[in-house]
Write a protein that holds these residues in place. Sequence first.
Motif, PDB file in Angstrom:
ATOM      1  N   GLU A 106     114.858 -61.031  98.076  1.00  0.00           N
ATOM      2  CA  GLU A 106     115.857 -60.193  97.397  1.00  0.00           C
ATOM      3  C   GLU A 106     117.227 -60.855  97.324  1.00  0.00           C
ATOM      4  OE1 GLU A 106     115.786 -59.372 101.722  1.00  0.00           O
ATOM      5  OE2 GLU A 106     114.198 -59.392 100.228  1.00  0.00           O
ATOM      6  N   ARG A 109     118.500 -63.333  92.665  1.00  0.00           N
ATOM      7  CA  ARG A 109     118.310 -62.603  91.407  1.00  0.00           C
ATOM      8  C   ARG A 109     118.040 -63.578  90.283  1.00  0.00           C
ATOM      9  NH1 ARG A 109     120.458 -57.119  91.332  1.00  0.00           N
ATOM     10  NH2 ARG A 109     119.960 -56.970  89.141  1.00  0.00           N
ATOM     11  N   ASP A 127     115.857 -56.052  81.068  1.00  0.00           N
ATOM     12  CA  ASP A 127     117.104 -56.623  81.560  1.00  0.00           C
ATOM     13  C   ASP A 127     117.821 -57.297  80.399  1.00  0.00           C
ATOM     14  OD1 ASP A 127     116.166 -59.360  81.261  1.00  0.00           O
ATOM     15  OD2 ASP A 127     115.083 -59.123  83.140  1.00  0.00           O
TER      16      ASP A 127
END
Length: 140
Positions: A106, A109, A127
Motif C-alpha cells: 500500500e 500507488r 482512475d
Amino acid sequence: MASTDTTPATGRCRCGTVRWRVDSPALAVSYCHCADCRRATGAPVTVFVGFAAERISFEEGRPQAHSRHAGVERLFCGGCGSPIGYRDAGLPGELYFYLGVMDEPERYRPQCHAFIDEAWRWLSLDDDLLRHQGLSRARQ
C-alpha cells in the motif's frame, strides 16, 4: 519520480525462501495490462514497483530467472514458484518487483497504465491515471 519515501522496504516470495530489502525510493509504479505479464503472474493486471538495483539486497536466497524475450528476465522463487518481478536490459540498473510480493504494497500507488489496449474489457479501473498504448517508460 515515483516516491520520495526513503524508509527501507522489504519483500518476499510466498514461502520466504527469497527475501529482500530496499533502501531507496521507488523509481516508478505502473499497472501493466500486457498479455505477457498476465501469463507470468496469472492475474488480469499486474502492478510493478521499480527500484535502483544497487540499492536492493537479497537477504535470503536469490530469485531464479527465465527469459522468453531478449533482454527481459522474469524473476521467480525456485522453491515455491512465486513470481517476483523482472529486469529489462532497456532499463539498466533497475529491478521491478510485482507489488503483491512487497511486505507493504500500500506504500506504492500506481502512476500510470501500460499496454492499455490489451486490458480485458470487463476489467474497469476507475482512475484518472495516464494511459499508455505501449510501454510506460522509454527503453534504452
